[in-house]
Enzyme design. Sequence first.
Site, PDB file in Angstrom:
ATOM      1  N   GLY A   8      46.306  30.147  31.220  1.00 51.16           N
ATOM      2  CA  GLY A   8      45.459  31.327  31.346  1.00 51.16           C
ATOM      3  C   GLY A   8      45.755  32.372  30.290  1.00 51.16           C
ATOM      4  N   SER A 127      47.831  36.640  44.614  1.00 50.73           N
ATOM      5  CA  SER A 127      46.872  37.748  44.569  1.00 50.73           C
ATOM      6  C   SER A 127      46.811  38.502  45.881  1.00 50.73           C
ATOM      7  CB  SER A 127      45.479  37.189  44.236  1.00 50.73           C
ATOM      8  OG  SER A 127      44.469  38.154  44.429  1.00 50.73           O
ATOM      9  N   GLU A 129      44.181  39.421  47.119  1.00 51.39           N
ATOM     10  CA  GLU A 129      43.007  38.901  47.825  1.00 51.39           C
ATOM     11  C   GLU A 129      43.414  37.945  48.942  1.00 51.39           C
ATOM     12  OE1 GLU A 129      39.699  39.460  47.584  1.00 51.39           O
ATOM     13  OE2 GLU A 129      39.904  41.018  46.068  1.00 51.39           O
ATOM     14  N   TYR A 151      38.006  32.245  46.676  1.00 54.72           N
ATOM     15  CA  TYR A 151      39.082  32.558  45.730  1.00 54.72           C
ATOM     16  C   TYR A 151      40.378  32.866  46.474  1.00 54.72           C
ATOM     17  CZ  TYR A 151      41.862  35.408  42.503  1.00 54.72           C
ATOM     18  OH  TYR A 151      42.889  35.938  41.763  1.00 54.72           O
ATOM     19  N   ASN A 180      45.215  44.582  42.475  1.00 53.49           N
ATOM     20  CA  ASN A 180      44.276  44.710  41.359  1.00 53.49           C
ATOM     21  C   ASN A 180      44.912  45.395  40.164  1.00 53.49           C
ATOM     22  OD1 ASN A 180      42.650  44.493  43.926  1.00 53.49           O
ATOM     23  ND2 ASN A 180      41.008  44.376  42.411  1.00 53.49           N
ATOM     24  N   HIS A 181      44.783  44.771  39.030  1.00 55.96           N
ATOM     25  CA  HIS A 181      45.315  45.357  37.803  1.00 55.96           C
ATOM     26  C   HIS A 181      44.281  45.185  36.696  1.00 55.96           C
ATOM     27  CE1 HIS A 181      46.705  41.251  38.399  1.00 55.96           C
ATOM     28  NE2 HIS A 181      46.751  41.093  37.089  1.00 55.96           N
ATOM     29  N   ARG A 186      40.076  43.638  30.299  1.00 54.81           N
ATOM     30  CA  ARG A 186      39.461  43.060  31.493  1.00 54.81           C
ATOM     31  C   ARG A 186      38.052  42.578  31.152  1.00 54.81           C
ATOM     32  NH1 ARG A 186      40.813  40.530  36.149  1.00 54.81           N
ATOM     33  NH2 ARG A 186      41.108  41.987  37.883  1.00 54.81           N
ATOM     34  N   LYS A 194      33.146  46.939  34.177  1.00 52.22           N
ATOM     35  CA  LYS A 194      31.700  47.172  34.222  1.00 52.22           C
ATOM     36  C   LYS A 194      31.433  48.674  34.211  1.00 52.22           C
ATOM     37  CE  LYS A 194      27.555  46.085  36.958  1.00 52.22           C
ATOM     38  NZ  LYS A 194      27.033  45.399  38.165  1.00 52.22           N
ATOM     39  N   ARG A 219      40.699  49.941  46.471  1.00 55.18           N
ATOM     40  CA  ARG A 219      41.678  48.998  45.952  1.00 55.18           C
ATOM     41  C   ARG A 219      42.916  49.757  45.458  1.00 55.18           C
ATOM     42  NH1 ARG A 219      38.442  46.335  48.049  1.00 55.18           N
ATOM     43  NH2 ARG A 219      37.417  44.416  47.362  1.00 55.18           N
TER      44      ARG A 219
END
Length: 327
Positions: A8, A127, A129, A151, A180-181, A186, A194, A219
Amino acid sequence: MTRALITGITGQDGLYLAELLVSKGYEVFGLIRGQNNPKYDLVRTTVPEVTLLTGDLTDVSGLVRVLGIAQPDEVYNLGAISYVAYSWENAALTSDVTGKGVLNIIEATRLYAGDDISKVRFYQASSSEMFGKVQEVPQRESTLLWPRSPYGVAKVFGHYMTINYRESYGMHASSGILFNHESPRRGPEFVTRKISQSVARIKLGLQDQLVLGNLDAKRDWGFAGDYVDAMWRMLQQPVGDDYVVATGETHSIREALDVAFRTIGVDDWSPYVGQDPRFMRPAEVDLLIGDASKAHDVLGWTPRVGFEELITMMVENDLREQSDLSR
């Protein structure tokens, strides 16, 4: 010279980690998927010192070959299909890469180590998540996992597989449960980028409106450059373990919009922001906020970049980037 393999490597974490390891004198190898990968040049430009090797997390034999070439002392598995919204559309592929891919790379690492299981240390990118429908606030290493997306489910599989290999084979295998980072690196499909990219385009007159989903989602957001330091610190410990990596603060999408628009001199962003049900999750996670006490105490890790600094950094970067593209 310590040798490391990063899967990755084309993502934000992979690039920041590669830079960190190179600065520490490592010889770094990066796994990149497929021929003519569109991010090949990005890695070559950002971290030219890295040796790139072709491979895929779904191919165990290919991973064994890559490990034989790289001969790493440390393996960092950051590779995954990491966009949560995409995981509902492609649940099977997400499971194969983000879930079973962990089994493939940790098994390949075990085979590479052979009888000397201590010669290589393994890091798995878990994660927040995984907590999903959170069972306690804040979340810590012992919190029950209740994922709310394909996920998240895949990440839970990889997380427990890492624990299983640590307990079954005595591997130095650690999981970083990263909240979250974000960063200027990103991908634009993620909500923070976004926002920063759209705000920059609105400022430059290239875009009229930003359309989002749930503005009240909250988050625990940190800076990716800080979080890769925690990854490295985990593999420097005498034994493998699991660590929550988080800021301990939570912020909403609305707060992110406040900071982003304030960076371009706009106090009331409501005329520029719309909502669309298409961007709502089928099953939203609850309040994600991490307790990183263990990482603080054991690793000596603390985040350096705060929320407002992070969002401002991202908007300023996108202002420069979008201005260059529009010339």
